[in-house]
Write a protein that holds these residues in place. Sequence first.
Motif, PDB file in Angstrom:
ATOM      1  N   ASP A  57       1.199  -1.321   0.259  1.00  0.00           N
ATOM      2  CA  ASP A  57       0.246  -0.385  -0.170  1.00  0.00           C
ATOM      3  C   ASP A  57       0.898   1.145   0.268  1.00  0.00           C
ATOM      4  O   ASP A  57       1.481   1.763   1.100  1.00  0.00           O
ATOM      5  N   ALA A  59       1.489   4.082   0.260  1.00  0.00           N
ATOM      6  CA  ALA A  59       0.379   6.089   1.007  1.00  0.00           C
ATOM      7  C   ALA A  59       1.804   5.530   2.303  1.00  0.00           C
ATOM      8  O   ALA A  59       0.259   5.617   3.195  1.00  0.00           O
ATOM      9  N   TYR A  60       2.721   5.250   2.698  1.00  0.00           N
ATOM     10  CA  TYR A  60       2.515   4.995   3.452  1.00  0.00           C
ATOM     11  C   TYR A  60       4.592   5.604   4.019  1.00  0.00           C
ATOM     12  O   TYR A  60       5.135   4.256   4.214  1.00  0.00           O
ATOM     13  N   SER A  65       5.654   4.131  -0.703  1.00  0.00           N
ATOM     14  CA  SER A  65       5.184   5.122  -1.331  1.00  0.00           C
ATOM     15  C   SER A  65       5.795   5.456  -2.672  1.00  0.00           C
ATOM     16  O   SER A  65       6.342   4.638  -3.618  1.00  0.00           O
ATOM     17  N   PRO A  97      -4.126  -1.259  -2.530  1.00  0.00           N
ATOM     18  CA  PRO A  97      -4.754  -0.704  -1.229  1.00  0.00           C
ATOM     19  C   PRO A  97      -4.938  -1.139  -0.118  1.00  0.00           C
ATOM     20  O   PRO A  97      -4.875  -2.851  -0.182  1.00  0.00           O
ATOM     21  N   TRP A  98      -4.505  -0.963   1.341  1.00  0.00           N
ATOM     22  CA  TRP A  98      -4.469  -1.888   2.673  1.00  0.00           C
ATOM     23  C   TRP A  98      -5.746  -2.313   2.522  1.00  0.00           C
ATOM     24  O   TRP A  98      -5.742  -3.675   3.457  1.00  0.00           O
ATOM     25  N   GLN A 162      -6.050   5.050  10.473  1.00  0.00           N
ATOM     26  CA  GLN A 162      -6.412   4.254   9.141  1.00  0.00           C
ATOM     27  C   GLN A 162      -7.117   2.716   9.091  1.00  0.00           C
ATOM     28  O   GLN A 162      -6.683   1.986   9.991  1.00  0.00           O
ATOM     29  N   GLU A 186      -9.291   5.279   4.498  1.00  0.00           N
ATOM     30  CA  GLU A 186      -8.484   4.463   3.792  1.00  0.00           C
ATOM     31  C   GLU A 186      -7.538   4.425   3.260  1.00  0.00           C
ATOM     32  O   GLU A 186      -6.633   3.543   3.173  1.00  0.00           O
ATOM     33  N   SER A 187      -6.213   4.771   3.630  1.00  0.00           N
ATOM     34  CA  SER A 187      -5.117   5.877   4.029  1.00  0.00           C
ATOM     35  C   SER A 187      -4.748   6.412   4.673  1.00  0.00           C
ATOM     36  O   SER A 187      -5.666   6.915   5.266  1.00  0.00           O
ATOM     37  N   THR A 188      -3.467   6.572   5.318  1.00  0.00           N
ATOM     38  CA  THR A 188      -2.926   7.344   6.865  1.00  0.00           C
ATOM     39  C   THR A 188      -2.530   9.098   6.400  1.00  0.00           C
ATOM     40  O   THR A 188      -3.895   9.929   6.588  1.00  0.00           O
TER      41      THR A 188
END
Length: 290
Positions: A57, A59-60, A65, A97-98, A162, A186-188
Motif C-alpha cells: 500500500d 501511501a506510507y 510511497s 490498497p491496504w 487508517q 482508507e489511507s493514513t
Amino acid sequence: MTTYTTRRFLQTAGLLIAGLVLGACGKQEPPKTAEAPAASAPAPAPAPAKVHVVGTDAAYAPFESQNEKAEIVGFDIDVVKAIAAKAGMEVKFVNTPWEGIFNTLQQGDRDLLVSAITITPERQQSMDFTAPYFDAQQLIAVKQSSKVAKFDDLKKLKVGVQTGTTGEEVVTKLQGKNSPNIKRFESTPLALKELEAGGVDAVVADNGVVINYVANNPAAKFKAVSDKAFQPEQYGIAVKKGNTELLAKLNKGLADIKADGTYDQIYTKYFGAPPAKAAAPAAAASPASK
Ligand code: ARG
C-alpha cells in the motif's frame, strides 16, 4: 485482341496466386509423418524465472510511497529488493490498497506483501511472516497548538486512523468499538489531511510515518506525541500461509542482508543512522560467565 490479352493475363495471374497460396499452405502444414526421432527434438527452453509479485500500500512514506514518476519507492521496497538480489529472485511491486491487501495473498494475486505490516497473533492465523525486520510503535499526531499530552487524552476526542491498522486497534480499545469519534480512512495520508483541515483532533499511526509527515509538512504545523502505553510492534514480510519455500528464501535473504551490512545501509539511508543494536548480545551469548 485487347480483351483476349487481358483475360489471359488474369488467368495466368490467378494460377500464380493460387500456386502461391497452396505453396504457403503446404509450408505451414505440419509433417504428416512423425519421423523425427525424439533425440533431435529441440530441448525445451528453460522456464523463465518466476517474477514474484509484491503487494504494497504505497501511501506510507518513508516505508512505501510513489514518487513523481509513479515508481514505488521506500525503505520496505529497498529491503525487499536487497533480499531478492541475495536470493536470486525477481520481484515486481504492485500498489495494492491496504483494505483487502491480505486477501490478495489468499487469492494468489500477490506472492508476498511488504507494507509496514505489524506481525500480530491474529494475522499469523491467516498468513505467515518472515522474521521481524523493523521495530515500530504507535505515535500520535496533533496540531502544535493541541493540549494532548498522552494517549488517554484522546478518550473523548475525534481521532483519525487508517482502517484495519494497529492504529485503529489501539484507538478502538481506548474509545470502544462503537465510538462515533473514531474516524476511519482508507489511507493514513488521508487521515493526516483531515487533521490538517481540522476534521479530527488527532491521528494515531506508526511512529515512522508520523515523524516523516511532521518533518516534511511544516505548513501543517503538527507535532508528535508519544506514550509508553503503546506496545512495541514489529514489521514482517507476509506470504500465503504454508508457503514455506518462499518464506525460507526471504528469511535467508533477510539474514544475509543483516549480516553483510546492506540492511544497516538501507536503514541509514531512510532514518539517518543505523538501528540501535540490542544490548550486549555477546555477553548474553557467552555461557562462560558463572
Ligand atoms: N503497521 C500498521 C499495521 O500493520 C500499519 C501499516 C499500514 N501500512 C501501509 N502501507 N498502509 O496495521
